[in-house]
Design a protein around this motif. Structure first.
Motif, mmCIF file in Angstrom:
data_model
loop_
_atom_site.group_PDB
_atom_site.id
_atom_site.type_symbol
_atom_site.label_atom_id
_atom_site.label_comp_id
_atom_site.label_asym_id
_atom_site.label_seq_id
_atom_site.Cartn_x
_atom_site.Cartn_y
_atom_site.Cartn_z
ATOM 1 N N ARG A 206 1.120 -1.374 -0.145
ATOM 2 C CA ARG A 206 0.408 -0.241 -0.506
ATOM 3 C C ARG A 206 0.695 1.265 -0.036
ATOM 4 N NH1 ARG A 206 -4.277 -3.148 2.326
ATOM 5 N NH2 ARG A 206 -3.162 -3.486 4.459
ATOM 6 N N LEU A 207 2.025 1.858 0.914
ATOM 7 C CA LEU A 207 2.897 2.227 0.839
ATOM 8 C C LEU A 207 3.321 2.799 -0.570
ATOM 9 C CD1 LEU A 207 4.401 4.207 2.713
ATOM 10 C CD2 LEU A 207 5.775 1.965 3.486
ATOM 11 N N ARG A 208 3.776 1.384 -0.879
ATOM 12 C CA ARG A 208 5.164 1.447 -2.493
ATOM 13 C C ARG A 208 3.528 2.015 -3.633
ATOM 14 N NH1 ARG A 208 5.315 -2.388 -4.773
ATOM 15 N NH2 ARG A 208 4.889 -4.133 -4.037
ATOM 16 N N ILE A 209 2.506 2.006 -3.266
ATOM 17 C CA ILE A 209 1.472 2.496 -4.485
ATOM 18 C C ILE A 209 1.519 4.109 -3.824
ATOM 19 C CG2 ILE A 209 -1.352 2.691 -4.893
ATOM 20 C CD1 ILE A 209 -1.166 -0.443 -4.177
ATOM 21 N N ARG A 210 0.974 4.007 -3.135
ATOM 22 C CA ARG A 210 1.224 5.780 -2.610
ATOM 23 C C ARG A 210 2.171 6.318 -2.799
ATOM 24 N NH1 ARG A 210 -0.632 5.473 3.692
ATOM 25 N NH2 ARG A 210 -1.373 3.809 3.122
ATOM 26 N N LEU A 211 3.517 5.832 -2.343
ATOM 27 C CA LEU A 211 4.652 6.581 -2.835
ATOM 28 C C LEU A 211 4.973 6.580 -4.157
ATOM 29 C CD1 LEU A 211 7.160 5.585 -0.787
ATOM 30 C CD2 LEU A 211 6.566 7.855 -0.257
ATOM 31 N N THR A 212 4.175 6.008 -5.147
ATOM 32 C CA THR A 212 4.371 6.082 -6.605
ATOM 33 C C THR A 212 3.098 6.930 -7.308
ATOM 34 O OG1 THR A 212 4.900 3.459 -6.525
ATOM 35 C CG2 THR A 212 4.193 4.079 -8.800
ATOM 36 N N LEU A 213 2.574 6.199 -6.880
ATOM 37 C CA LEU A 213 1.044 7.752 -7.292
ATOM 38 C C LEU A 213 1.771 8.663 -7.209
ATOM 39 C CD1 LEU A 213 -1.687 5.523 -7.353
ATOM 40 C CD2 LEU A 213 -0.440 5.512 -9.243
ATOM 41 N N LYS A 214 2.823 9.767 -5.818
ATOM 42 C CA LYS A 214 2.605 10.514 -5.223
ATOM 43 C C LYS A 214 3.465 11.414 -6.873
ATOM 44 C CE LYS A 214 4.771 11.635 -1.952
ATOM 45 N NZ LYS A 214 5.605 11.846 -0.163
ATOM 46 N N LYS A 215 4.121 10.889 -7.525
ATOM 47 C CA LYS A 215 5.277 10.487 -8.455
ATOM 48 C C LYS A 215 4.769 11.486 -9.290
ATOM 49 C CE LYS A 215 8.961 8.236 -8.430
ATOM 50 N NZ LYS A 215 9.610 6.918 -8.938
ATOM 51 N N LEU A 216 3.137 11.246 -9.507
ATOM 52 C CA LEU A 216 2.087 12.048 -10.592
ATOM 53 C C LEU A 216 2.012 13.056 -10.873
ATOM 54 C CD1 LEU A 216 0.078 8.963 -11.939
ATOM 55 C CD2 LEU A 216 2.457 9.563 -13.541
ATOM 56 N N VAL A 217 1.638 13.339 -9.216
ATOM 57 C CA VAL A 217 0.800 14.276 -8.519
ATOM 58 C C VAL A 217 1.804 16.328 -7.808
ATOM 59 C CG1 VAL A 217 -1.560 13.605 -9.161
ATOM 60 C CG2 VAL A 217 -0.564 13.318 -7.292
ATOM 61 N N LEU A 218 3.175 15.427 -7.391
ATOM 62 C CA LEU A 218 3.608 16.176 -6.403
ATOM 63 C C LEU A 218 4.271 17.130 -7.132
ATOM 64 C CD1 LEU A 218 5.564 15.299 -3.633
ATOM 65 C CD2 LEU A 218 3.172 15.842 -3.939
ATOM 66 N N PRO A 219 3.647 18.335 -7.080
ATOM 67 C CA PRO A 219 4.396 19.759 -7.674
ATOM 68 C C PRO A 219 6.264 19.449 -7.242
ATOM 69 C CG PRO A 219 2.672 20.250 -6.048
ATOM 70 C CD PRO A 219 3.053 19.494 -5.893
ATOM 71 N N GLU A 220 6.566 19.436 -6.630
ATOM 72 C CA GLU A 220 7.901 19.812 -6.156
ATOM 73 C C GLU A 220 8.847 18.427 -5.997
ATOM 74 O OE1 GLU A 220 9.839 22.101 -4.715
ATOM 75 O OE2 GLU A 220 8.374 23.533 -4.794
ATOM 76 N N GLY A 221 9.222 17.895 -7.638
ATOM 77 C CA GLY A 221 10.310 17.020 -7.863
ATOM 78 C C GLY A 221 9.668 16.080 -8.216
ATOM 79 N N GLY A 222 8.235 16.397 -8.617
ATOM 80 C CA GLY A 222 7.090 15.243 -9.090
ATOM 81 C C GLY A 222 6.936 15.801 -10.331
ATOM 82 N N MET A 223 5.832 14.908 -10.771
ATOM 83 C CA MET A 223 5.604 15.363 -12.397
ATOM 84 C C MET A 223 4.352 15.884 -12.517
ATOM 85 S SD MET A 223 6.028 12.273 -14.076
ATOM 86 C CE MET A 223 7.475 11.861 -15.021
#
Ligand SMILES: C[S@@+](CC[C@H](N)C(=O)[O-])C[C@H]1O[C@@H](n2cnc3c(N)ncnc32)[C@H](O)[C@@H]1O
Length: 385
Positions: free
Chosen positions: A340-357
């Motif tokens: 579950r944690l892995r899923i959250r961390l992965t998906l964060k990359k798609l939406v997080l402004p800082e350092g994400g996409m």
């Protein structure tokens, strides 16, 4: 710096420069990326993903494709559920996004899936075989077209044309403001190396582009001008009879893109997941890319009959398209807390402004012949939670 053998392409470009004296930077970049058999995108080798030089949202998680699929299903509905619908992916690479989109449409809306025609357009011809293998499951839905069919007006479709990180890979003109006015960067041969000279623009379109935007660069400010993006959009507007153009890429509106904080422009190279600022090394072996000017895409679109339906950050698009529901479903299916944690961390990359996409990446939806479409991305956040 690790050396690579780029002598064949260097030789081809050098010959052209010697024949003409100098070439505009856009011609150099075209050869670096698309010289048949030798360019970055037109030679063998994996470009995107862990073994390549950069990641795109597609590598992050299949949810990215599922959310695009949700929006395409909605497009079909707002168009009145026509009996046929074309989805066209341009710059389809290895076909992973096409697979994620098609898998999701089949699962989300079987009736729509059965009437869908899906076309892949990719500049590197050898990737069609790779796509065919990856998409074996969807073959009855598929067809392929070379980019020239789109560029030369041989394609007509009704539905949705979409792309992810396509326009940033188009060769650009480079200009620099000098006390004498706008100058263009040309490439010359300096012994075995390439060097730059600034000369009057090769085409009045470059100054016209900036004038249309009302942009005056400060002396010393260097900027990219993507005339190929406007030409490409022109061919898309001709090909699209009715429906949508969905463009996902990194970029800004013109005042931000051409603002004083980007005095050096945005053109960069990527090689094995590191940024390289020298445009003249590893010729044809490193990716070259620049940020997209979404203001000009929108303005050109309006002139071509492609009305802006929605423009915003990728994270807004993904959340409005159903990211939270997708996340909850994935988490519910996960069997361990670690998963579950892995899923959250992965998906964060798609939406997080800082350092994400999440916020450098933008989404532009343009519509032709569909009045006031109520797309998923237009949903207010209040309606979602
Ligand atoms: C940066 S890669 C992105 C690949 C994929 N869309 C992704 O997001 O992972 C750009 C892709 O667009 C292709 N391409 C560039 N210009 C094109 C054009 N005019 N028509 C079709 N494909 C093109 C390149 O060959 C390359 O595969």
């Amino acid at each position: 710096m690790e050396q690579v053998d780029d002598s064949a392409l260097r030789g081809v470009i050098r010959k052209r420069i010697l024949e003409k004296g100098r070439i505009p930077f856009v011609e150099f970049m075209t050869a670096c990326l698309y010289e048949p058999g030798l360019g970055y995108y037109t030679s063998p080798g994996r470009k995107v993903g862990a073994e390549g030089d950069f990641y795109t949202s597609i590598n992050v998680h299949r949810v990215f494709g599922r959310l695009i699929a949700r929006e395409i299903c909605r497009m079909w509905e707002v168009m009145g559920c026509p009996a046929s619908f074309d989805a066209v992916e341009v710059g389809a690479g290895h076909g992973q996004l096409a697979k994620d989109v098609l898998d999701a449409i089949r699962e989300l809306n079987a009736e729509f899936y059965e009437l869908l025609s899906f076309r892949l357009v990719e500049a590197e011809p050898s990737l069609a075989e790779v796509q065919r293998t990856l998409l074996a499951d969807h073959l009855p839905r598929l067809s392929w077209s070379p980019p020239a069919d789109l560029a030369e007006g041989r394609l007509r479709f009704t539905g949705c044309l979409y792309s992810n990180e396509l326009i940033d890979s188009f060769p650009v003109h480079l200009v620099e403001m000098t006390p004498a006015g706008v100058r263009e960067v040309f490439v010359v041969a300096d012994g075995d190396r390439f060097a730059e000279v600034l000369e009057p623009p090769s085409t009045p379109e470059l100054e016209g582009y900036l004038a249309r935007l009302g942009i005056t660069l400060d002396p010393g400010h260097r900027a990219e001008i993507n005339l190929n993006a406007l030409r490409w959009l022109g061919s898309v507007a001709t090909a699209l009879e009715r429906g949508f153009v969905l463009t996902i890429d990194y970029g800004y509106l013109a005042p931000e893109l051409y603002g004083p904080m980007r005095r050096n422009g945005t053109l960069l190279c990527y090689w094995r997941h590191t940024i390289e600022e020298d445009l003249y090394v590893r010729v044809g072996r490193q990716d070259m890319t620049s940020h997209v000017d979404f203001t000009s895409l929108m303005a050109e679109g309006e002139a071509l009959g492609l009305k802006k339906a929605w423009y915003g950050e990728q994270y807004r698009f993904l959340v409005a398209a159903g990211m939270m529901e997708e996340m909850m479903a994935l988490e519910a299916a996960a069997t361990t807390e670690e998963e579950r944690l892995r899923i959250r961390l992965t998906l964060k990359k798609l939406v997080l402004p800082e350092g994400g996409m999440g916020d450098t990446f933008k989404v532009l939806v343009q519509a032709k012949g569909v009045e006031n479409p109520r797309l998923l991305c237009m949903r207010e956040w209040g309606q979602l939670f």
